[in-house]
Structure formats: structure tokens, C-alpha cells
Motif scaffolding. Structure first.
Motif, mmCIF file in Angstrom:
data_model
loop_
_atom_site.group_PDB
_atom_site.id
_atom_site.type_symbol
_atom_site.label_atom_id
_atom_site.label_comp_id
_atom_site.label_asym_id
_atom_site.label_seq_id
_atom_site.Cartn_x
_atom_site.Cartn_y
_atom_site.Cartn_z
ATOM 1 N N THR A 1 24.327 39.996 5.484
ATOM 2 C CA THR A 1 24.798 38.690 5.021
ATOM 3 C C THR A 1 25.448 37.839 6.117
ATOM 4 O OG1 THR A 1 27.012 39.509 4.447
ATOM 5 C CG2 THR A 1 25.281 39.723 2.763
ATOM 6 N N LYS A 2 25.741 38.486 7.268
ATOM 7 C CA LYS A 2 26.440 37.805 8.373
ATOM 8 C C LYS A 2 27.864 37.399 7.998
ATOM 9 C CE LYS A 2 22.530 38.212 10.450
ATOM 10 N NZ LYS A 2 22.331 39.406 11.305
ATOM 11 N N GLU A 3 28.408 38.021 6.956
ATOM 12 C CA GLU A 3 29.796 37.766 6.572
ATOM 13 C C GLU A 3 30.690 38.668 7.430
ATOM 14 O OE1 GLU A 3 32.824 38.288 2.810
ATOM 15 O OE2 GLU A 3 30.681 38.189 2.369
ATOM 16 N N ARG A 4 31.172 38.126 8.535
ATOM 17 C CA ARG A 4 31.825 38.943 9.559
ATOM 18 C C ARG A 4 33.316 38.658 9.739
ATOM 19 N NH1 ARG A 4 28.090 41.694 12.436
ATOM 20 N NH2 ARG A 4 25.926 41.016 12.338
ATOM 21 N N TRP A 5 33.920 37.924 8.809
ATOM 22 C CA TRP A 5 35.326 37.553 9.012
ATOM 23 C C TRP A 5 36.247 38.775 9.025
ATOM 24 C CZ3 TRP A 5 39.150 38.569 5.402
ATOM 25 C CH2 TRP A 5 38.711 38.957 4.128
ATOM 26 N N CYS A 6 35.819 39.866 8.361
ATOM 27 C CA CYS A 6 36.651 41.066 8.316
ATOM 28 C C CYS A 6 36.026 42.225 9.087
ATOM 29 C CB CYS A 6 36.915 41.475 6.873
ATOM 30 S SG CYS A 6 35.421 41.816 5.915
ATOM 31 N N GLU A 7 35.101 41.923 9.984
ATOM 32 C CA GLU A 7 34.389 42.977 10.717
ATOM 33 C C GLU A 7 35.340 43.826 11.553
ATOM 34 O OE1 GLU A 7 30.467 43.501 13.613
ATOM 35 O OE2 GLU A 7 31.348 41.508 13.316
ATOM 36 N N ALA A 8 36.271 43.182 12.223
ATOM 37 C CA ALA A 8 37.218 43.932 13.059
ATOM 38 C C ALA A 8 38.025 44.910 12.216
ATOM 39 C CB ALA A 8 38.151 42.970 13.795
ATOM 40 N N GLU A 9 38.461 44.477 11.044
ATOM 41 C CA GLU A 9 39.266 45.341 10.189
ATOM 42 C C GLU A 9 38.453 46.501 9.634
ATOM 43 O OE1 GLU A 9 42.864 46.428 7.945
ATOM 44 O OE2 GLU A 9 42.228 45.775 9.938
ATOM 45 N N ALA A 10 37.186 46.268 9.331
ATOM 46 C CA ALA A 10 36.338 47.356 8.838
ATOM 47 C C ALA A 10 36.228 48.465 9.890
ATOM 48 C CB ALA A 10 34.954 46.827 8.476
ATOM 49 N N HIS A 11 36.089 48.090 11.148
ATOM 50 C CA HIS A 11 36.014 49.095 12.217
ATOM 51 C C HIS A 11 37.360 49.794 12.414
ATOM 52 C CE1 HIS A 11 31.943 48.597 13.871
ATOM 53 N NE2 HIS A 11 32.030 47.371 13.374
ATOM 54 N N ARG A 12 38.446 49.049 12.296
ATOM 55 C CA ARG A 12 39.764 49.690 12.431
ATOM 56 C C ARG A 12 39.986 50.700 11.307
ATOM 57 N NH1 ARG A 12 44.800 50.019 10.691
ATOM 58 N NH2 ARG A 12 44.263 48.790 8.841
ATOM 59 N N LEU B 1 39.110 45.914 18.426
ATOM 60 C CA LEU B 1 39.805 45.010 19.354
ATOM 61 C C LEU B 1 38.845 44.007 19.973
ATOM 62 C CD1 LEU B 1 42.260 47.389 21.235
ATOM 63 C CD2 LEU B 1 42.889 45.229 20.161
ATOM 64 N N ALA B 2 37.683 44.479 20.402
ATOM 65 C CA ALA B 2 36.710 43.594 21.051
ATOM 66 C C ALA B 2 36.235 42.510 20.087
ATOM 67 C CB ALA B 2 35.524 44.417 21.562
ATOM 68 N N ILE B 3 35.965 42.898 18.857
ATOM 69 C CA ILE B 3 35.514 41.919 17.859
ATOM 70 C C ILE B 3 36.616 40.909 17.561
ATOM 71 C CG2 ILE B 3 34.803 41.605 15.453
ATOM 72 C CD1 ILE B 3 33.576 44.472 15.678
ATOM 73 N N ALA B 4 37.838 41.397 17.342
ATOM 74 C CA ALA B 4 38.955 40.506 17.032
ATOM 75 C C ALA B 4 39.182 39.497 18.157
ATOM 76 C CB ALA B 4 40.221 41.324 16.784
ATOM 77 N N ARG B 5 39.112 39.961 19.391
ATOM 78 C CA ARG B 5 39.311 39.057 20.524
ATOM 79 C C ARG B 5 38.200 38.027 20.605
ATOM 80 N NH1 ARG B 5 41.113 44.108 24.372
ATOM 81 N NH2 ARG B 5 43.360 44.040 23.868
ATOM 82 N N ALA B 6 36.968 38.449 20.368
ATOM 83 C CA ALA B 6 35.843 37.510 20.417
ATOM 84 C C ALA B 6 35.956 36.444 19.330
ATOM 85 C CB ALA B 6 34.527 38.268 20.269
ATOM 86 N N GLN B 7 36.538 36.827 18.185
ATOM 87 C CA GLN B 7 36.686 35.895 17.067
ATOM 88 C C GLN B 7 38.018 35.144 17.091
ATOM 89 O OE1 GLN B 7 36.111 38.383 13.592
ATOM 90 N NE2 GLN B 7 33.884 38.276 13.733
ATOM 91 N N HIS B 8 38.865 35.434 18.090
ATOM 92 C CA HIS B 8 40.214 34.851 18.171
ATOM 93 C C HIS B 8 41.020 35.158 16.907
ATOM 94 C CE1 HIS B 8 38.813 32.771 21.742
ATOM 95 N NE2 HIS B 8 37.796 32.302 21.048
#
Length: 244
Positions: A145-156, A181-188
């Protein structure tokens, strides 16, 4: 919610409160139900569970009064999230019921968030096969779905499950934390970055890498200018206190 993700929890709470005040002035049930979701979300992610629950009660009561199954499903789901995050009983049951109601109402949005929350609930109940299945579902949903707003949290969350599992795997956990961390930084997404840095620093400190842990966590904690009474910032501050 966007302000919270970007690292401004107080601004997010103020925005949610202002929106709710305006919705009450409009005095339109559908608008009020829609708007109640914002203070519920923000207070939940800030760790203000009592405030979130008060808004939830209003949302569910209004949804039942107006016969709004979608909003009722939303309320059940959010209640399940609070049960999950507070380690309460019936978290798995409530989140699962909320997901069923949500999907029966015809909605598929927020599937990644639903799945990683259910993964937390399963892991806390010792159901690790189900927890990993839910993490897989969250990742698959994000790809689809490309719904990635919580992607960083899912990995954590996946990293935390790797640490809790009977087959504890610190290397796997650290890899998940670093990816988060990498995803969160890329998404600010500063709030997700703080969570990932706190999880990673905690693991590093337990491995005796205290300086590395401090050097990772201190800069992101120092970036914040508000929200120091929220649960995430309190946790980070406490860990930094240990590391000093």
C-alpha cells in the motif's frame, strides 16, 4: 499527528485540542467523531493514556448513538492499542476485535499500525509465532500500500520482539533498530528516531558499550525543545542518566 512525528509533541497536542474545540463549536456529529481521533492518537503516542481514554469513551458513545460502525471500530482499535501499550489484559482480544470491525466496515488503511500493535500484544502474552506473523503482515502491507508513516516503528518493534523471544537474538534486534533509525532519519520522523535510538542505546549499554550508547542517544534527545513530560522523552532522559 504530523507534528508529533516531526518531533513536536506539545504542538501536536495543541493542534488536536484546537481542532476538537472547533469541532464542538460546529456541533456536527460526523465532524466531531472524525476530529476526536486526533487527540486520541496524539495522547496515546505521547503516553497520556488517561486523556486518550476519556476521548475514546466519547467517540464510542457517539458512534453507537449515531450508528457509525466505522467510528466504533476506530474506537475499539484505539482502546486495544492503549491496553497493549500499558500491558493490560485482553489486549490481543481487543485489538483483534477492532481489526475485524475495521475491515468489516470496508477499510484497509492503517493496516501496518494495526499489525505491529497486535504483534506487541502477542509478544507480551508470550505468543511469539503470532507476533512474528503480525510483523510480517505489517511489512507486507507497507510494501503493498506504500503506507510507510509508521515503518520505522514497525522495525523497532520487531527488534524488541527479537529481544523478548525465548530465542533471544541481540544481533537481529540491533539490525532492526539500525534499520528503524535509518528510516526515521530519512523521513525526518524525530519521534520515531528517538524511540529507535533509545531501544538501540539500551541494548548497547547492556553489552557494555556505554559510550557508544550515549553518543547515539544524546544528540537526538538534545534536539528536542518540547514535550519533556512525554513518556518517550522521560525514558530517554532516564537512560542517559544511567549512561552518565
Amino acid at each position: 499527528m504530523a507534528s508529533w512525528l516531526l518531533g513536536y509533541p506539545e504542538a501536536a497536542m495543541n493542534d488536536a485540542d484546537c481542532a476538537l474545540m472547533e469541532a464542538r463549536q460546529i456541533d456536527h456529529a460526523a465532524t466531531l467523531m472524525f476530529t476526536l481521533n486526533f487527540p486520541i492518537l496524539v495522547n496515546t503516542y505521547c503516553g497520556n493514556y488517561h486523556a486518550a481514554n476519556e476521548h475514546l469513551k466519547e467517540l464510542v458513545a457517539l458512534a453507537e448513538e449515531k450508528g457509525a460502525p466505522f467510528r466504533k471500530a476506530e474506537g475499539v482499535l484505539r482502546r486495544g492499542y492503549i491496553l497493549t501499550l500499558t500491558g493490560a489484559a485482553k489486549a490481543v482480544e481487543t485489538v483483534t476485535a477492532g481489526i475485524d470491525l475495521w475491515r468489516s466496515a470496508g477499510s484497509t488503511i492503517f493496516t501496518p499500525e494495526q499489525e505491529f500493535m497486535l504483534a506487541i500484544a502477542h509478544a507480551d502474552s508470550g505468543q511469539f509465532d503470532d507476533a512474528w506473523r503480525c510483523i510480517g503482515n505489517a511489512m507486507t502491507a507497507m510494501q503493498a500500500t506504500k503506507e510507510r508513516w509508521c515503518e520505522a516503528e514497525a522495525h523497532r518493534v520487531a527488534g524488541e520482539i527479537a529481544l523478548k523471544s525465548p530465542q533471544r537474538d541481540e544481533a537481529k534486534a540491533q539490525a532492526y533498530f539500525e534499520h528503524s533509525l535509518a528510516i526515521a532519519r530519512a523521513q525526518h520522523a524525530k519521534s520515531w528516531e528517538l524511540r529507535a535510538a533509545t531501544s538501540s542505546a539500551w541494548l548497547l549499554s547492556r553489552q557494555g558499550k556505554r559510550k557508544m550508547a550515549r553518543d547515539l542517544l544524546a544528540p537526538i534527545y538534545d534536539w528536542f525543545t518540547e514535550g519533556f513530560d512525554t513518556s518517550d522523552l522521560r525514558k530517554a532522559k532516564a537512560l542517559l542518566g544511567e549512561l552518565r
